[in-house]
Motif scaffolding. Structure first.
Motif, mmCIF file in Angstrom:
data_model
loop_
_atom_site.group_PDB
_atom_site.id
_atom_site.type_symbol
_atom_site.label_atom_id
_atom_site.label_comp_id
_atom_site.label_asym_id
_atom_site.label_seq_id
_atom_site.Cartn_x
_atom_site.Cartn_y
_atom_site.Cartn_z
ATOM 1 N N ILE A 110 -16.871 3.993 3.897
ATOM 2 C CA ILE A 110 -16.573 3.947 5.342
ATOM 3 C C ILE A 110 -17.759 3.347 6.098
ATOM 4 C CG2 ILE A 110 -16.234 5.392 7.397
ATOM 5 C CD1 ILE A 110 -14.609 7.326 5.554
ATOM 6 N N GLU A 111 -18.962 3.746 5.678
ATOM 7 C CA GLU A 111 -20.173 3.190 6.307
ATOM 8 C C GLU A 111 -20.221 1.669 6.145
ATOM 9 O OE1 GLU A 111 -22.272 3.550 8.898
ATOM 10 O OE2 GLU A 111 -21.307 5.442 8.409
ATOM 11 N N ARG A 112 -19.874 1.204 4.953
ATOM 12 C CA ARG A 112 -19.866 -0.253 4.700
ATOM 13 C C ARG A 112 -18.787 -0.947 5.528
ATOM 14 N NH1 ARG A 112 -22.874 -1.927 0.107
ATOM 15 N NH2 ARG A 112 -21.938 -3.965 0.456
ATOM 16 N N ALA A 113 -17.651 -0.293 5.691
ATOM 17 C CA ALA A 113 -16.579 -0.888 6.510
ATOM 18 C C ALA A 113 -17.054 -1.028 7.957
ATOM 19 C CB ALA A 113 -15.330 -0.019 6.437
ATOM 20 N N ARG A 114 -17.713 0.025 8.427
ATOM 21 C CA ARG A 114 -18.241 0.015 9.793
ATOM 22 C C ARG A 114 -19.283 -1.100 9.949
ATOM 23 N NH1 ARG A 114 -17.379 4.556 12.716
ATOM 24 N NH2 ARG A 114 -17.351 5.988 10.958
ATOM 25 N N ALA A 115 -20.184 -1.194 8.974
ATOM 26 C CA ALA A 115 -21.257 -2.205 9.040
ATOM 27 C C ALA A 115 -20.687 -3.622 8.996
ATOM 28 C CB ALA A 115 -22.234 -1.987 7.882
ATOM 29 N N ALA A 116 -19.556 -3.781 8.316
ATOM 30 C CA ALA A 116 -18.946 -5.122 8.214
ATOM 31 C C ALA A 116 -18.104 -5.449 9.447
ATOM 32 C CB ALA A 116 -18.082 -5.193 6.953
ATOM 33 N N GLY A 117 -17.985 -4.494 10.375
ATOM 34 C CA GLY A 117 -17.226 -4.744 11.598
ATOM 35 C C GLY A 117 -15.727 -4.602 11.435
ATOM 36 N N LEU A 118 -15.299 -3.938 10.362
ATOM 37 C CA LEU A 118 -13.863 -3.719 10.184
ATOM 38 C C LEU A 118 -13.359 -2.691 11.207
ATOM 39 C CD1 LEU A 118 -13.634 -3.572 6.294
ATOM 40 C CD2 LEU A 118 -12.936 -5.440 7.775
ATOM 41 N N GLY A 119 -12.082 -2.752 11.534
ATOM 42 C CA GLY A 119 -11.521 -1.837 12.525
ATOM 43 C C GLY A 119 -10.770 -0.667 11.923
ATOM 44 N N VAL A 120 -10.127 -0.908 10.774
ATOM 45 C CA VAL A 120 -9.238 0.119 10.204
ATOM 46 C C VAL A 120 -9.427 0.185 8.694
ATOM 47 C CG1 VAL A 120 -6.827 0.854 9.905
ATOM 48 C CG2 VAL A 120 -7.501 -0.316 12.007
ATOM 49 N N VAL A 121 -9.548 1.407 8.169
ATOM 50 C CA VAL A 121 -9.482 1.612 6.716
ATOM 51 C C VAL A 121 -8.174 2.346 6.425
ATOM 52 C CG1 VAL A 121 -10.560 2.629 4.680
ATOM 53 C CG2 VAL A 121 -11.995 1.763 6.532
ATOM 54 N N LEU A 122 -7.412 1.787 5.516
ATOM 55 C CA LEU A 122 -6.105 2.345 5.158
ATOM 56 C C LEU A 122 -6.181 3.082 3.829
ATOM 57 C CD1 LEU A 122 -3.263 -0.316 5.398
ATOM 58 C CD2 LEU A 122 -3.350 1.881 6.548
ATOM 59 N N GLY A 123 -5.402 4.117 3.696
ATOM 60 C CA GLY A 123 -5.240 4.779 2.405
ATOM 61 C C GLY A 123 -3.761 4.851 2.067
ATOM 62 N N ARG A 124 -3.433 4.539 0.825
ATOM 63 C CA ARG A 124 -2.038 4.674 0.361
ATOM 64 C C ARG A 124 -2.060 5.653 -0.800
ATOM 65 N NH1 ARG A 124 0.568 -1.077 -0.771
ATOM 66 N NH2 ARG A 124 -1.530 -1.579 -1.513
ATOM 67 N N ILE A 125 -1.373 6.747 -0.656
ATOM 68 C CA ILE A 125 -1.502 7.840 -1.623
ATOM 69 C C ILE A 125 -0.133 8.235 -2.151
ATOM 70 C CG2 ILE A 125 -2.315 10.219 -1.902
ATOM 71 C CD1 ILE A 125 -4.068 9.535 0.662
ATOM 72 N N ALA A 126 0.016 8.164 -3.457
ATOM 73 C CA ALA A 126 1.301 8.535 -4.061
ATOM 74 C C ALA A 126 1.553 10.025 -3.890
ATOM 75 C CB ALA A 126 1.307 8.184 -5.547
ATOM 76 N N GLU A 127 2.814 10.394 -3.792
ATOM 77 C CA GLU A 127 3.156 11.808 -3.568
ATOM 78 C C GLU A 127 2.572 12.688 -4.666
ATOM 79 O OE1 GLU A 127 7.611 10.982 -4.380
ATOM 80 O OE2 GLU A 127 7.358 13.107 -4.798
ATOM 81 N N GLY A 128 2.146 13.852 -4.257
ATOM 82 C CA GLY A 128 1.616 14.822 -5.222
ATOM 83 C C GLY A 128 0.108 14.737 -5.409
ATOM 84 N N ASN A 129 -0.529 13.739 -4.806
ATOM 85 C CA ASN A 129 -1.980 13.575 -4.995
ATOM 86 C C ASN A 129 -2.731 14.326 -3.889
ATOM 87 O OD1 ASN A 129 -4.565 12.725 -5.527
ATOM 88 N ND2 ASN A 129 -4.017 10.578 -5.836
ATOM 89 N N GLU A 130 -2.716 15.674 -4.007
ATOM 90 C CA GLU A 130 -3.273 16.514 -2.943
ATOM 91 C C GLU A 130 -4.760 16.300 -2.726
ATOM 92 O OE1 GLU A 130 -1.785 18.227 -0.651
ATOM 93 O OE2 GLU A 130 0.018 17.463 -1.598
ATOM 94 N N SER A 131 -5.506 16.078 -3.823
ATOM 95 C CA SER A 131 -6.967 15.943 -3.665
ATOM 96 C C SER A 131 -7.297 14.699 -2.840
ATOM 97 C CB SER A 131 -7.668 15.907 -5.026
ATOM 98 O OG SER A 131 -7.026 15.020 -5.894
ATOM 99 N N SER A 132 -6.483 13.665 -3.008
ATOM 100 C CA SER A 132 -6.717 12.431 -2.273
ATOM 101 C C SER A 132 -6.413 12.610 -0.782
ATOM 102 C CB SER A 132 -5.803 11.355 -2.858
ATOM 103 O OG SER A 132 -6.430 10.144 -2.847
ATOM 104 N N VAL A 133 -5.325 13.305 -0.498
ATOM 105 C CA VAL A 133 -4.988 13.578 0.907
ATOM 106 C C VAL A 133 -6.099 14.416 1.541
ATOM 107 C CG1 VAL A 133 -3.360 14.802 2.426
ATOM 108 C CG2 VAL A 133 -2.496 13.354 0.571
#
Ligand SMILES: CC(C)(COP(=O)(O)OP(=O)(O)OC[C@H]1O[C@@H](n2cnc3c(N)ncnc32)[C@H](O)[C@@H]1OP(=O)(O)O)[C@@H](O)C(=O)NCCC(=O)NCCS
Length: 170
Positions: free
Chosen positions: A110-133
């Motif tokens: 996230i720090e690198r995304a911020r430093a690169a001037g990105l606006g949005v970081v997306l996550g796509r998480i398959a159902e059942g992956n509680e630790s990722s959520v």
């Protein structure tokens, strides 16, 4: 080694064997990725070598001299108007989970995304992956919604949860 804090650094070509070993376990055994073909060192080197590491880095977490996890930012779309959005991925070796490595890696990416001037970081998480959520909620990713029944792996039709983090306060 278990209690040792990780070093987070940019990945090098020499890390690919460990990175792919961690990833391929999920390719072959899990639904964290919808890839079904394992990555091969040498053949798939371009995945690392040909990316713009400023904007779309791959980071590794190293404990001692062992790579125990990695994270990346990847272009979400090749259409240029989407360039402010990147998709984040985090993978921790199955033997090293539940010790905060996922959190360290996601914080760094996230720090690198911020430093690169990105606006949005997306996550796509398959159902059942509680630790990722949980991991993404920890960093205040919001829930966009559920893409229903869009994947199929191991004969199972899967929903995908979409989550995002806005870095520019939007
Ligand atoms: C998701 C993943 C990266 C988390 O890494 P980790 O090092 O185990 O996670 P951490 O120890 O940093 O914990 C992160 C959060 O997940 C929670 N968590 C960890 N394991 C969990 C589990 N089995 N069930 C539910 N929550 C869990 C922790 O409590 C923590 O939440 P908190 O911050 O609210 O306390 C790791 O499980 C993994 O590599 N999974 C396979 C690949 C994957 O799913 N990647 C994400 C898709 S891109």
């Amino acid at each position: 080694m278990a209690g040792q804090p990780p070093t987070i650094r940019d990945a090098r070509v020499g890390d690919l064997e460990a990175i792919f070993e961690i990833y391929n376990h999920e390719v072959l055994n899990g639904t964290a990725t919808f890839d079904t073909d394992p990555r091969v060192v040498g053949r798939d080197q371009s995945w690392l070598a040909e990316r713009d590491a400023g904007r779309h880095p791959v980071l590794v977490a190293e404990v001692g001299d062992r790579v125990v996890g990695w994270a990346s930012l990847n272009p979400w779309s090749s259409r240029k108007a989407y360039a402010r959005t990147a998709e984040g991925s985090v993978y921790v070796h199955r033997d090293s989970r539940g010790r905060g490595l996922g959190r360290s890696l996601l914080a760094a990416i996230i720090e690198r995304a911020r430093a690169a001037g990105l606006g949005v970081v997306l996550g796509r998480i398959a159902e059942g992956n509680e630790s990722s959520v949980r991991l993404m909620e920890h960093f205040c990713f919001g829930h966009i919604g559920t893409q229903r029944r869009c994947g199929e792996k191991f004969g199972q039709i899967l929903d995908v949860e979409l989550m995002d983090l806005h870095l520019d306060g939007g």
